[in-house]
Design an enzyme around this catalytic site. Structure first.
Site, mmCIF file in Angstrom:
data_model
loop_
_atom_site.group_PDB
_atom_site.id
_atom_site.type_symbol
_atom_site.label_atom_id
_atom_site.label_comp_id
_atom_site.label_asym_id
_atom_site.label_seq_id
_atom_site.Cartn_x
_atom_site.Cartn_y
_atom_site.Cartn_z
ATOM 1 N N ASP A 102 37.365 86.947 51.284
ATOM 2 C CA ASP A 102 36.334 86.501 52.198
ATOM 3 C C ASP A 102 34.992 87.316 51.740
ATOM 4 O O ASP A 102 33.783 86.813 51.714
ATOM 5 C CB ASP A 102 36.451 86.831 53.706
ATOM 6 N N ALA A 147 57.023 83.407 42.100
ATOM 7 C CA ALA A 147 57.060 82.290 41.377
ATOM 8 C C ALA A 147 56.087 81.374 41.716
ATOM 9 O O ALA A 147 56.113 79.913 41.108
ATOM 10 C CB ALA A 147 58.673 81.800 41.113
ATOM 11 N N GLY A 148 55.312 81.720 42.749
ATOM 12 C CA GLY A 148 54.425 80.772 43.583
ATOM 13 C C GLY A 148 53.150 80.685 42.527
ATOM 14 O O GLY A 148 52.965 81.560 41.697
ATOM 15 N N ASN A 166 56.147 82.163 59.386
ATOM 16 C CA ASN A 166 55.949 83.313 58.391
ATOM 17 C C ASN A 166 56.391 84.504 59.115
ATOM 18 O O ASN A 166 56.698 85.487 58.757
ATOM 19 C CB ASN A 166 54.440 83.415 57.775
ATOM 20 N N HIS A 183 41.059 87.185 58.694
ATOM 21 C CA HIS A 183 40.988 86.080 57.512
ATOM 22 C C HIS A 183 41.298 84.745 58.110
ATOM 23 O O HIS A 183 42.232 84.229 57.955
ATOM 24 C CB HIS A 183 41.998 86.746 56.480
HETATM 25 P P1 NAD Z 1 53.179 78.755 46.839
HETATM 26 O O1 NAD Z 1 53.995 78.215 47.853
HETATM 27 O O2 NAD Z 1 52.652 78.396 45.366
HETATM 28 O O3 NAD Z 1 54.113 80.144 46.588
HETATM 29 C C1 NAD Z 1 54.625 80.912 47.415
HETATM 30 C C2 NAD Z 1 56.110 81.371 47.159
HETATM 31 O O4 NAD Z 1 56.499 82.312 47.925
HETATM 32 C C3 NAD Z 1 56.907 80.469 46.649
HETATM 33 O O5 NAD Z 1 57.311 80.492 45.365
HETATM 34 C C4 NAD Z 1 58.053 80.641 47.668
HETATM 35 O O6 NAD Z 1 59.500 80.395 47.023
HETATM 36 C C5 NAD Z 1 57.912 82.092 47.889
HETATM 37 N N1 NAD Z 1 58.405 82.499 49.440
HETATM 38 C C6 NAD Z 1 58.329 81.917 50.378
HETATM 39 N N2 NAD Z 1 58.963 82.936 51.152
HETATM 40 C C7 NAD Z 1 59.378 83.951 50.598
HETATM 41 C C8 NAD Z 1 60.172 85.086 50.985
HETATM 42 N N3 NAD Z 1 60.511 84.925 52.303
HETATM 43 N N4 NAD Z 1 60.408 85.989 49.930
HETATM 44 C C9 NAD Z 1 59.889 85.872 48.845
HETATM 45 N N5 NAD Z 1 59.299 84.745 48.483
HETATM 46 C C10 NAD Z 1 58.987 83.841 49.431
HETATM 47 O O7 NAD Z 1 51.831 79.543 47.697
HETATM 48 P P2 NAD Z 1 50.750 80.470 47.187
HETATM 49 O O8 NAD Z 1 49.440 79.593 46.875
HETATM 50 O O9 NAD Z 1 51.291 81.389 45.901
HETATM 51 O O10 NAD Z 1 50.328 81.333 48.414
HETATM 52 C C11 NAD Z 1 50.944 82.241 49.009
HETATM 53 C C12 NAD Z 1 50.483 82.693 50.440
HETATM 54 O O11 NAD Z 1 49.127 83.174 50.258
HETATM 55 C C13 NAD Z 1 50.329 81.369 51.388
HETATM 56 O O12 NAD Z 1 50.692 82.162 52.860
HETATM 57 C C14 NAD Z 1 48.596 81.220 51.357
HETATM 58 O O13 NAD Z 1 48.337 80.712 52.410
HETATM 59 C C15 NAD Z 1 48.287 82.614 51.200
HETATM 60 N N6 NAD Z 1 47.013 82.966 50.701
HETATM 61 C C16 NAD Z 1 46.200 84.029 51.363
HETATM 62 C C17 NAD Z 1 44.761 84.303 50.965
HETATM 63 C C18 NAD Z 1 44.222 85.169 51.558
HETATM 64 O O14 NAD Z 1 42.750 85.453 51.130
HETATM 65 N N7 NAD Z 1 44.726 86.086 52.534
HETATM 66 C C19 NAD Z 1 44.249 83.306 50.028
HETATM 67 C C20 NAD Z 1 45.081 82.401 49.330
HETATM 68 C C21 NAD Z 1 46.533 82.259 49.833
HETATM 69 C C1 LMR Z 2 42.085 81.050 51.489
HETATM 70 O O1 LMR Z 2 41.213 81.328 52.312
HETATM 71 O O2 LMR Z 2 41.963 80.366 50.532
HETATM 72 C C2 LMR Z 2 43.397 81.044 52.052
HETATM 73 O O3 LMR Z 2 43.637 81.770 53.187
HETATM 74 C C3 LMR Z 2 44.219 79.814 51.739
HETATM 75 C C4 LMR Z 2 43.889 78.865 53.348
HETATM 76 O O4 LMR Z 2 44.889 78.424 53.503
HETATM 77 O O5 LMR Z 2 42.863 78.787 53.234
#
Ligand code: NAD
Ligand code: LMR
Length: 328
Positions: A162, A14-15, A108, A190
């Protein structure tokens, strides 16, 4: 005859990334336009999150996707991951303005220990796991270490964002289309320490390094732009990247499942010692994919500048790994 549906678990459904991701999985962009999917969606056991998830599922229903063969809402990884063939671990706490991804480590780590254990207990033995939630490499390492009965190679971290960011910067610099750029590599974590490396890249057979021929641009513009892009998006949007992250997750899983036809992409995968990276470190490498398996591109020469960059990102990853040792 139509294919048997596969099970795709998505956490954090739902995020914001979930919202940009689920509709594309259900439309066949990830696993192919002939592959039905059953979505197993996990959210935290909190009323607001579960209600929001219901709303997303209503919208999925309203798309009447022909490939969506089923959909379930879960609040427990032990049921969400049951028999799953693919697991996209997105749910985690995202960083806000001024935070580094490492700040998220402790918050996390517990999530990924519990989810690794649940995958170990109930997922398909061939499950392909992609960790998106940050810090993605170390969360993937934690999940892998928490799932000793599953092959370590099934756990991967998302470096594709990336990779795609680097492709776009190179396309802009050279004035050539993104799709013409081959053989790009992104090494390491990352995080801003990742090393996007275009030394081997080609455009229509010509060397990108020779076309650009500007080491100052590489070190002072290209690498910082790609490395700090996540922070730049947070500064501009107030929240972290979502559509581009979901797009990268689709690219990563699609290529892993369906192959790259010899093309290079970047995946964070557990090292088996390639390029001197200690075993099990979840490291961004150039890979090719075929028959549902990835293979690290081996034998590339590493010059002094590249080695320095690789050492830096490795040191950061080992520091993160040390920081979670006590949880494993
Ligand atoms: P968000 O806060 O909009 O959504 C995260 C969702 O995860 C929320 O709805 C929350 O309730 C849910 N959640 C939290 N803990 C949970 C659990 N234990 N089990 C199930 N659901 C859980 O965040 P977002 O913008 O969707 O980002 C999610 C993650 O992705 C963040 O850690 C963000 O930093 C990461 N991210 C990584 C990359 C990458 O390139 N690797 C890029 C962008 C974002
Ligand atoms: C990104 O690279 O956009 C994600 O990992 C979110 C962040 O925290 O930078």
């Amino acid at each position: 005859m139509s294919k048997k549906p596969v099970r795709v678990a998505v956490t954090g459904a739902a995020g914001q990334i979930g919202y940009a991701l689920l509709f594309r999985i259900a439309s066949g962009e990830m696993l192919g336009k002939d592959q039905p999917v059953i979505l197993q969606l996990l959210e935290v056991p909190v009323e607001k999150a579960q209600e929001a998830l219901k709303g997303v599922m209503m919208e999925l229903d309203d798309c009447a996707f022909p490939l969506l063969a089923g959909m379930e809402a879960h609040s427990d990884p032990m049921t969400a991951f049951k028999d799953t063939d693919y697991a996209l671990l997105v749910g985690a706490r995202p960083r806000g303005p001024g935070m580094e991804r490492a700040d998220l480590l402790a918050a996390n780590a517990q999530i990924f220990t519990a989810q690794g254990k649940a995958l170990n207990a109930v997922a398909s033995r061939n499950v392909k796991v992609l960790v998106v939630g940050n810090p993605a490499n170390t969360n993937a390492y934690i999940a892998m270490k928490s799932a000793p009965d599953l092959p370590a190679k099934n756990f991967t971290a998302m470096l594709r964002l990336d990779h795609n960011r680097a492709l776009s910067q190179i396309a802009a610099k050279t004035g050539k289309p993104v799709a013409s750029i081959q053989k790009l590599a992104v090494w390491g974590n990352h995080s801003p320490t990742m090393y996007a490396d275009y030394r081997f890249a080609t455009i229509d057979g010509a060397s990108v390094k020779d076309m650009i021929n500007d080491q100052v641009w590489n070190a002072e513009t290209f690498l910082p732009t790609v490395g700090k892009r996540g922070a730049a998006i947070i500064a501009a949007r107030g929240v972290s990247s979502a559509a581009s992250a979901a797009n990268a997750a689709i690219d990563h899983m699609r290529d892993w499942a369906l192959g790259t036809n010899g093309g290079w992409v970047t995946m964070g995968v557990p090292s088996k010692g390639e390029y001197g990276i200690p075993k099990e470190v979840m490291f961004g490498y150039p890979v090719t994919c075929a028959n549902g398996e990835y293979s690290i591109v081996e034998g590339l020469p590493i010059d002094a500048f590249s080695q320095e960059c690789i050492n830096k990102t490795l040191a950061e990853l080992q520091g993160e790994q040390d920081g979670v040792k006590h949880l494993l």
